[in-house]
Design an enzyme around this catalytic site. Sequence first.
Site, short mmCIF file in Angstrom:
data_model
loop_
_atom_site.label_atom_id
_atom_site.label_comp_id
_atom_site.label_asym_id
_atom_site.label_seq_id
_atom_site.Cartn_x
_atom_site.Cartn_y
_atom_site.Cartn_z
N TYR A 56 0.85 -1.19 0.00
CA TYR A 56 0.00 0.00 0.00
C TYR A 56 0.88 1.24 0.00
CZ TYR A 56 -3.56 -3.31 1.68
OH TYR A 56 -4.41 -4.38 1.85
N HIS A 124 -0.36 -11.95 1.51
CA HIS A 124 -1.35 -11.11 0.83
C HIS A 124 -1.99 -11.85 -0.34
CE1 HIS A 124 -2.12 -6.55 0.33
NE2 HIS A 124 -3.15 -7.22 -0.12
#
Length: 136
Positions: A56, A124
């Site tokens: 991110y 992830h």
Amino acid sequence: MQKRRLGNDLEVSALGLGCMGLSSGYGAAVEKQEGIKLIRAAVERGVTFFDTAEVYGPFANEGLVGDALAPFRSKVVIATKFGFKIDADGKQVGLDSRPEHIKEVAHASLKRLKTDVIDLFYQHRVDPDVPIEDVA
């Protein structure tokens, strides 16, 4: 705020804050001080679970979360994730869940989060090139 158990050892607020949108995914990143203010307002309202990831920003979100939560670190749970390959320019260029890369990500995430413990560290995305037993 109601609480929930994650696994055997983590107790978190029933509502958590996914922090991705503060740095990526939904348009421009928020100003750092605005992000810190939002995260700290969540803490003041009883939120104890915060989710971020190296990808991110990339990297920016973990730094923001680390700065915002530093004064509350012993009272909150931070989750972050690994599994992407990010090049020197900050571009996501694939997946990487090799054990040696996971260790590199963990060390870098700890620094950005300004902590010595990642409460929940997970993959992830599944990396089809790495057998799951090698990740665990």
